[in-house]
Design an enzyme around this catalytic site. Structure first.
Site, mmCIF file in Angstrom:
data_model
loop_
_atom_site.group_PDB
_atom_site.id
_atom_site.type_symbol
_atom_site.label_atom_id
_atom_site.label_comp_id
_atom_site.label_asym_id
_atom_site.label_seq_id
_atom_site.Cartn_x
_atom_site.Cartn_y
_atom_site.Cartn_z
ATOM 1 N N LEU A 126 0.844 -1.200 0.000
ATOM 2 C CA LEU A 126 0.000 0.000 0.000
ATOM 3 C C LEU A 126 0.883 1.256 0.000
ATOM 4 C CD1 LEU A 126 -3.001 0.906 0.239
ATOM 5 C CD2 LEU A 126 -2.718 0.909 2.714
ATOM 6 N N GLU A 128 3.731 4.055 -0.390
ATOM 7 C CA GLU A 128 4.654 4.478 -1.454
ATOM 8 C C GLU A 128 5.622 5.517 -0.882
ATOM 9 O OE1 GLU A 128 2.303 5.764 -4.802
ATOM 10 O OE2 GLU A 128 1.415 3.762 -5.035
ATOM 11 N N ALA A 131 3.419 8.430 -0.196
ATOM 12 C CA ALA A 131 2.058 8.226 0.317
ATOM 13 C C ALA A 131 2.023 7.142 1.380
ATOM 14 C CB ALA A 131 1.110 7.846 -0.826
ATOM 15 N N GLY A 132 1.840 7.564 2.654
ATOM 16 C CA GLY A 132 1.727 6.607 3.760
ATOM 17 C C GLY A 132 0.337 6.704 4.365
ATOM 18 N N ILE A 158 7.861 -2.163 2.601
ATOM 19 C CA ILE A 158 7.012 -3.346 2.461
ATOM 20 C C ILE A 158 7.629 -4.516 3.228
ATOM 21 C CG2 ILE A 158 5.962 -4.948 0.794
ATOM 22 C CD1 ILE A 158 4.931 -1.936 0.768
ATOM 23 N N GLU A 366 0.670 0.357 10.027
ATOM 24 C CA GLU A 366 -0.755 -0.009 10.157
ATOM 25 C C GLU A 366 -1.544 1.078 10.896
ATOM 26 O OE1 GLU A 366 -2.044 -3.808 10.041
ATOM 27 O OE2 GLU A 366 -0.097 -4.751 9.750
ATOM 28 N N SER A 369 -0.019 6.198 15.532
ATOM 29 C CA SER A 369 -0.842 6.476 16.722
ATOM 30 C C SER A 369 -1.720 7.711 16.501
ATOM 31 C CB SER A 369 0.040 6.671 17.957
ATOM 32 O OG SER A 369 0.405 5.412 18.445
HETATM 33 C C1 LIG Z 1 8.900 -1.636 9.790
HETATM 34 C C2 LIG Z 1 7.821 -1.152 8.864
HETATM 35 C C3 LIG Z 1 7.104 -2.065 8.128
HETATM 36 C C4 LIG Z 1 6.105 -1.638 7.244
HETATM 37 N N1 LIG Z 1 5.437 -2.570 6.471
HETATM 38 C C5 LIG Z 1 4.535 -2.139 5.541
HETATM 39 C C6 LIG Z 1 3.909 -3.075 4.654
HETATM 40 O O1 LIG Z 1 4.136 -4.298 4.732
HETATM 41 N N2 LIG Z 1 3.057 -2.601 3.705
HETATM 42 C C7 LIG Z 1 2.773 -1.272 3.583
HETATM 43 O O2 LIG Z 1 1.991 -0.913 2.699
HETATM 44 N N3 LIG Z 1 3.358 -0.352 4.404
HETATM 45 C C8 LIG Z 1 4.219 -0.754 5.381
HETATM 46 N N4 LIG Z 1 4.844 0.160 6.215
HETATM 47 C C9 LIG Z 1 4.586 1.576 6.004
HETATM 48 C C10 LIG Z 1 3.667 2.185 7.064
HETATM 49 O O3 LIG Z 1 2.365 1.658 6.955
HETATM 50 C C11 LIG Z 1 3.704 3.705 6.909
HETATM 51 O O4 LIG Z 1 4.999 4.110 7.316
HETATM 52 C C12 LIG Z 1 2.657 4.404 7.749
HETATM 53 O O5 LIG Z 1 1.376 4.225 7.186
HETATM 54 C C13 LIG Z 1 2.902 5.917 7.912
HETATM 55 O O6 LIG Z 1 3.153 6.509 6.680
HETATM 56 P P1 LIG Z 1 4.455 7.426 6.464
HETATM 57 O O7 LIG Z 1 5.619 6.720 7.008
HETATM 58 O O8 LIG Z 1 4.465 7.826 5.043
HETATM 59 O O9 LIG Z 1 4.208 8.698 7.380
HETATM 60 P P2 LIG Z 1 3.308 9.970 7.000
HETATM 61 O O10 LIG Z 1 1.967 9.559 6.569
HETATM 62 O O11 LIG Z 1 4.091 10.847 6.086
HETATM 63 O O12 LIG Z 1 3.193 10.683 8.435
HETATM 64 C C14 LIG Z 1 4.286 11.384 9.029
HETATM 65 C C15 LIG Z 1 3.824 11.901 10.399
HETATM 66 O O13 LIG Z 1 2.696 12.774 10.227
HETATM 67 C C16 LIG Z 1 1.603 12.296 11.011
HETATM 68 N N5 LIG Z 1 0.362 12.573 10.308
HETATM 69 C C17 LIG Z 1 0.037 12.239 9.025
HETATM 70 N N6 LIG Z 1 -1.208 12.650 8.741
HETATM 71 C C18 LIG Z 1 -1.700 13.233 9.875
HETATM 72 C C19 LIG Z 1 -2.929 13.845 10.240
HETATM 73 N N7 LIG Z 1 -3.959 13.890 9.382
HETATM 74 N N8 LIG Z 1 -3.056 14.331 11.479
HETATM 75 C C20 LIG Z 1 -2.042 14.249 12.386
HETATM 76 N N9 LIG Z 1 -0.853 13.700 12.100
HETATM 77 C C21 LIG Z 1 -0.689 13.189 10.877
HETATM 78 C C22 LIG Z 1 1.838 10.806 11.159
HETATM 79 O O14 LIG Z 1 1.134 10.286 12.282
HETATM 80 C C23 LIG Z 1 3.338 10.762 11.317
HETATM 81 O O15 LIG Z 1 3.679 11.071 12.652
HETATM 82 C C24 LIG Z 1 5.828 -0.250 7.134
HETATM 83 C C25 LIG Z 1 6.541 0.675 7.902
HETATM 84 C C26 LIG Z 1 7.524 0.229 8.762
HETATM 85 C C27 LIG Z 1 8.279 1.249 9.572
#
Ligand SMILES: Cc1cc2nc3c(=O)[nH]c(=O)nc-3n(C[C@H](O)[C@H](O)[C@H](O)COP(=O)(O)OP(=O)(O)OC[C@H]3O[C@@H](n4cnc5c(N)ncnc54)[C@H](O)[C@@H]3O)c2cc1C
Length: 404
Positions: A126, A128, A131-132, A158, A366, A369
């Protein structure tokens, strides 16, 4: 009626997994964590023991246990090392349970059955580079071309990137859809399809004995039969997969709290200061009491979510609460465990430093917080409501689950 007891089957499954993790993984976990490699023995043994299909119906190659057993298994796995539970989060929670919920019978036969038997391993693509949390801003695309889709895109962070054979991949089939999430669709991408490349990320803070990496698709031709659900249903599919993945993260984090507590109890009764074991000092007792509370509450929260799954009831809010609470508390528990160990906790002679490093990622993946706090506030304020889905995770029925 409220019944807090576990069945004999659930207790025995948890016991089997505890013994596997303690005997076959624990003795070498420090070595693999230092080398930043996955123990090659882990996936074949998890397959052999039926762990990779524990809660999938027997007719799809699984073991036919219920969703609570999945939680208990994840608790036992993460008590020994987070990387073991991460395997279950992606292979089972985010992928196999998503297929159980959304795939048609033929897709279940082609993809779910070999995954549940452990012959194939599964991942979830999911996130990128750009895009998280904001899933709808993804750039990956899937363009229809005759009987196929041409998929392009880059997925980052991933889990199992270099180990999985099947990826549940999310891409935009309609980049101009409004709102944007309605243009997302879900596909099964196979790692040996021409144009798929993968790699691992090194020097992560935690889960070093596991694979976390990137998966790229460059003009990958994917048969239309690999589209899961309908075009435009990908966002809903991703969110329901997360309801299941988050359940495994919550139960796993509960296991990490238990590991921190057990290590602290042992050390606090052995280490003496000022003429008595440190466990006799009130401030150390307080840390132990907190850890016990975090464990008990986390366990109740995930068991409730597992019970709702067994009953076939929607559990997005309860699972989010369990995941948010247990992961935040597992980090605090590992932090307190290091404090109880003093300087020894700061070296890898003891396990607690690994617990701290491993606990941190689950506060990010996932749903961070912050995202869970927004969800909980949304429910409490009445701004957020779960709409019915076209396909639901099937309620647990032992007769159907055990049917050949
Ligand atoms: C060890 C590990 C394994 C992973 N495995 C997978 C996997 O198997 N498949 C997969 O698809 N992904 C995976 N991920 C990715 C993970 O799901 C994403 O890192 C996560 O969804 C957060 O996205 P980001 O890192 O882009 O942070 P961002 O979305 O850029 O967020 C950065 C910060 O801003 C905060 N923030 C963002 N939006 C808001 C808002 N609206 N209000 C307040 N705060 C906000 C966030 O909480 C965070 O503190 C993995 C990540 C790790 C570290």
């Amino acid at each position: 009626m409220i019944d807090f007891s576990l069945s004999q089957d659930q207790i025995e499954a948890a016991q089997m997994v505890r013994e596997f993790a303690e005997r076959e993984v624990y003795p070498t976990i420090k070595e693999f964590d230092r080398r930043q490699e996955m123990n090659p023995h882990v996936l074949p043994r998890m397959a052999e023991l039926g762990i990779l299909g524990i809660n999938i119906p027997v007719r799809y190659g699984g073991q036919g246990f219920d969703y609570i057993t999945l939680g208990l298994v994840c608790e036992e796995l993460e008590r020994v090392d987070t990387t073991l539970r991460v395997v279950m989060s992606v292979h089972m929670g985010l992928n196999s349970m998503g297929l159980l919920q959304w795939a048609d019978e033929e897709q279940k036969r082609r993809f779910l059955t070999p995954q549940a038997s452990g012959e194939k391993h599964a991942g979830f693509c999911l996130t990128e580079p750009g895009a998280g949390s904001d899933v709808a801003s993804m750039r990956s695309t899937a363009r229809r071309d005759g009987g196929d889709y041409i998929v392009n895109g880059e997925k980052m962070w991933i889990s199992m990137a270099t180990k999985a054979h099947h990826f549940l991949w999310f891409a935009k089939t309609d980049s101009s859809a409004e709102p944007a999430h309605k243009g997302i669709s879900a596909f099964v991408i196979e790692s040996d399809m021409p144009g798929v490349t993968t790699g691992d990320i090194h020097d992560k803070l935690g889960v070093r004995a596991g694979s976390t990496g990137w998966v790229n698709c460059s003009d990958v031709r994917v048969p239309a039969e690999n589209l899961i659900g309908l075009e435009g249903e990908g966002f809903k599919i991703a969110m329901s997969c997360l309801d299941n993945g988050r359940y495994t993260v919550a139960s796993g984090a509960t296991g990490l709290i238990r590991a921190s507590l057990e290590a602290s109890l042992a050390y606090a009764q052995e280490r003496e200061t000022f003429g008595k074991p440190i466990a006799n000092h009130q401030l150390i007792k307080q840390k132990i009491a907190w850890m016990q509370q975090w464990y008990d509450v986390s366990r109740l929260l995930y068991l409730k979510a597992g019970w709702l799954k067994n009953e076939g009831q929607r559990n997005t809010r309860e699972t989010s609460m369990a995941k948010w609470y247990a992961t935040d508390m597992s980090f605090k528990a590992a932090h307190e465990a290091i404090q109880i160990h003093g300087a020894y906790g700061y070296s890898d002679e003891y396990d607690v430093e690994r617990y701290l490093r491993n606990s941190r990622g689950a506060i990010i993946y996932e749903g961070t917080s912050e995202i869970h706090q927004l969800m909980q506030a949304g429910y409490a304020l009445g701004e957020r409501k779960d709409r019915p889905l076209r396909c639901n995770l099937p309620a647990y029925d032992p007769d159907i689950w055990m049917e050949e």
